[in-house]
Design an enzyme around this catalytic site. Structure first.
Site, mmCIF file in Angstrom:
data_model
loop_
_atom_site.group_PDB
_atom_site.id
_atom_site.type_symbol
_atom_site.label_atom_id
_atom_site.label_comp_id
_atom_site.label_asym_id
_atom_site.label_seq_id
_atom_site.Cartn_x
_atom_site.Cartn_y
_atom_site.Cartn_z
ATOM 1 C CE1 TYR A 188 -3.681 3.915 -4.619
ATOM 2 C CE2 TYR A 188 -3.138 2.629 -6.567
ATOM 3 C CZ TYR A 188 -3.953 3.534 -5.926
ATOM 4 O OH TYR A 188 -5.028 4.075 -6.575
ATOM 5 C CD GLU B 196 -26.867 -11.652 -12.442
ATOM 6 O OE1 GLU B 196 -26.923 -12.021 -13.624
ATOM 7 O OE2 GLU B 196 -26.402 -10.565 -12.078
ATOM 8 C CE LYS C 215 -37.148 -9.134 -4.342
ATOM 9 N NZ LYS C 215 -37.835 -7.912 -4.825
ATOM 10 C CE LYS D 75 -29.671 -10.704 -15.808
ATOM 11 N NZ LYS D 75 -28.417 -9.924 -15.989
ATOM 12 C CB SER E 74 -38.342 -3.050 -13.571
ATOM 13 O OG SER E 74 -39.416 -3.052 -14.498
ATOM 14 C CG LEU E 75 -35.093 -8.178 -13.275
ATOM 15 C CD1 LEU E 75 -34.138 -8.788 -12.265
ATOM 16 C CD2 LEU E 75 -35.141 -9.022 -14.538
ATOM 17 C CE LYS F 297 -34.261 -7.795 -7.778
ATOM 18 N NZ LYS F 297 -34.058 -6.715 -6.774
ATOM 19 C CG ASP G 262 -1.917 -1.151 1.186
ATOM 20 O OD1 ASP G 262 -2.579 -1.414 2.203
ATOM 21 O OD2 ASP G 262 -2.005 -1.797 0.119
HETATM 22 C C1 LIG Z 1 -1.825 4.254 2.105
HETATM 23 C C2 LIG Z 1 -2.721 3.288 1.362
HETATM 24 C C3 LIG Z 1 -2.658 3.214 -0.016
HETATM 25 C C4 LIG Z 1 -3.478 2.314 -0.708
HETATM 26 C C5 LIG Z 1 -4.353 1.493 -0.007
HETATM 27 C C6 LIG Z 1 -5.231 0.524 -0.705
HETATM 28 N N1 LIG Z 1 -4.787 0.286 -2.084
HETATM 29 C C7 LIG Z 1 -3.739 -0.565 -2.302
HETATM 30 C C8 LIG Z 1 -3.362 -0.863 -3.581
HETATM 31 C C9 LIG Z 1 -2.226 -1.807 -3.819
HETATM 32 N N2 LIG Z 1 -1.503 -2.185 -2.762
HETATM 33 O O1 LIG Z 1 -2.010 -2.238 -4.956
HETATM 34 C C10 LIG Z 1 -4.025 -0.308 -4.695
HETATM 35 C C11 LIG Z 1 -5.070 0.589 -4.459
HETATM 36 C C12 LIG Z 1 -5.448 0.903 -3.129
HETATM 37 O O2 LIG Z 1 -6.350 1.715 -2.864
HETATM 38 C C13 LIG Z 1 -4.399 1.573 1.399
HETATM 39 C C14 LIG Z 1 -5.345 0.678 2.160
HETATM 40 C C15 LIG Z 1 -3.594 2.466 2.071
#
Ligand SMILES: Cc1ccc(Cn2cc(C(N)=O)ccc2=O)c(C)c1
Length: 339
Positions: free
Chosen positions: A35, A113, A330, A306, A81-82, A115, A32
């Site tokens: 990222y 799937e 449902k 479906k 709608s369904l 709902k 993280d």
């Molecule tokens: C600081 C921080 C940055 C990102 C994220 C969560 N996250 C991680 C990734 C990743 N690891 O590929 C990609 C997108 C994202 O939103 C957190 C929880 C905290």
């Protein structure tokens, strides 16, 4: 400036890929903090060069300027709608009507799937880029909630694949925006502490979060999305008629396979979706989903069955606003939550 443009392009591709890995495949390949570092780099370059900021930039995920009001969108293909069935006898009558109209006694394949109890939305991708998102509204006209939809982390701002090879100029994907149970519980806990509005159920919380004029608020609501069908697919200039030969050159004639293709384009798909070889497998699917209902991380209020074959769907068509080829099977109403 050219250096910044190239650096932004590189960061956008990396971050969009990491978002897909993390939110759709649940298989991150970077920590993280890595990222976050790349996202901060992107945001600072875009702030230094605002003219380089594009609508498919992952920096959009945090929300943008608040709107004064939502504009309206007319759906090129109505969002229908369904009809419902509530017990096995009703479902069997539904199948019989289908068989009579198809004038067949062959087995009917179904795409099955859960709902989802959320909000139906339509996402429009042009040249692979998310350009517009709208609520169902009355089925013909909905609200333009593009800015809010862009903040949903599992919705890609750009399709995966190549224009003209994997997708045509215009692809609409329809699906359900929902708030997972855990997000709903923590949102209400926070709201109680702050004396803010508490939501009665995840569906209302999702609706309230999508109706925010300030997308920065929507961005904090941890909404999710599962695709469940295609909408309009074609070229810009074509009129509202579906160019079915064009669709068939990109997408399968099986509804289930289409969902898998939509997933390959980067959109999330509910993991519980199944292709059932015959109408006799539907009751078992219904019972299976009913018994796992409480363990799912999102609320559902039944199953959707479906006819899987697109050609059979076309023969069966629609009655008023509901397709003859699908039904919502449902569950009995759950006792209302007492808050
Ligand atoms: C600081 C921080 C940055 C990102 C994220 C969560 N996250 C991680 C990734 C990743 N690891 O590929 C990609 C997108 C994202 O939103 C957190 C929880 C905290």
């Amino acid at each position: 400036l050219e250096q910044s443009r190239l650096r932004i392009e590189e960061l956008k591709q990396l971050l969009n890929k990491y978002n897909h890995q993390y939110y759709v495949l649940d298989e991150p390949t970077v920590p993280d903090v890595e990222y976050d570092r790349l996202m901060q780099a992107l945001i600072s370059i875009e702030e230094a060069n605002p003219e380089l900021k594009t609508i498919d930039s992952p920096s959009q995920k945090v929300g943008g300027q608040a709107l004064k009001a939502f504009s309206q969108v007319r759906h090129q293909l109505p969002m229908l709608s369904l009809d419902n069935v509530f017990d096995l006898a009703d479902f069997q009558a539904f199948v019989k009507r289908i068989k009579d109209r198809l004038a067949t006694n062959d087995k009917i394949r179904f795409c099955a799937e859960p709902k989802l109890d959320g909000l139906a939305v339509s996402l429009r991708y042009e040249d692979g880029v998310l350009v517009q998102a709208a609520t169902r509204g009355d089925g013909s006209v909905g609200e333009n909630i593009t800015e809010n939809i862009r903040t949903i982390k599992s919705i890609p701002l750009k399709l995966i694949g190549e224009l003209g090879k994997d997708f045509p100029h215009v692809v609409e994907v329809r699906g359900e925006v929902f708030m997972p149970k855990a997000s709903f519980d923590s949102l209400n806990e926070q709201a109680k502490k702050r004396g803010e509005k508490v939501f009665a159920n995840p569906r209302n919380a999702a609706a309230g979060s999508l109706r925010q004029l300030d997308s920065k608020i929507t961005a904090k609501r941890n909404l999710a999305f599962y695709a469940y069908s295609l909408g309009f697919v074609g070229e810009y200039n074509s009129d509202t008629e579906q160019a079915s030969d064009l669709i068939q050159s990109f997408f399968s004639n099986s509804h289930y396979q289409r969902l898998c293709q939509i997933k390959a384009l980067g959109l999330p798909m509910c993991p519980e979706v199944r292709l059932l070889e015959s109408e006799h497998d539907c009751e078992a699917f219904y019972q299976d989903i009913l018994q796992k209902r409480d363990s799912l991380s999102y609320e559902i209020d039944g199953t959707v069955l479906k006819v899987d074959d697109i050609a059979q769907q076309a023969i069966l068509g629609f009655v008023a606003r509901a397709p003859r080829w699908a039904t919502a099977y449902k569950f009995p109403a759950q006792e209302e939550l007492t808050l």
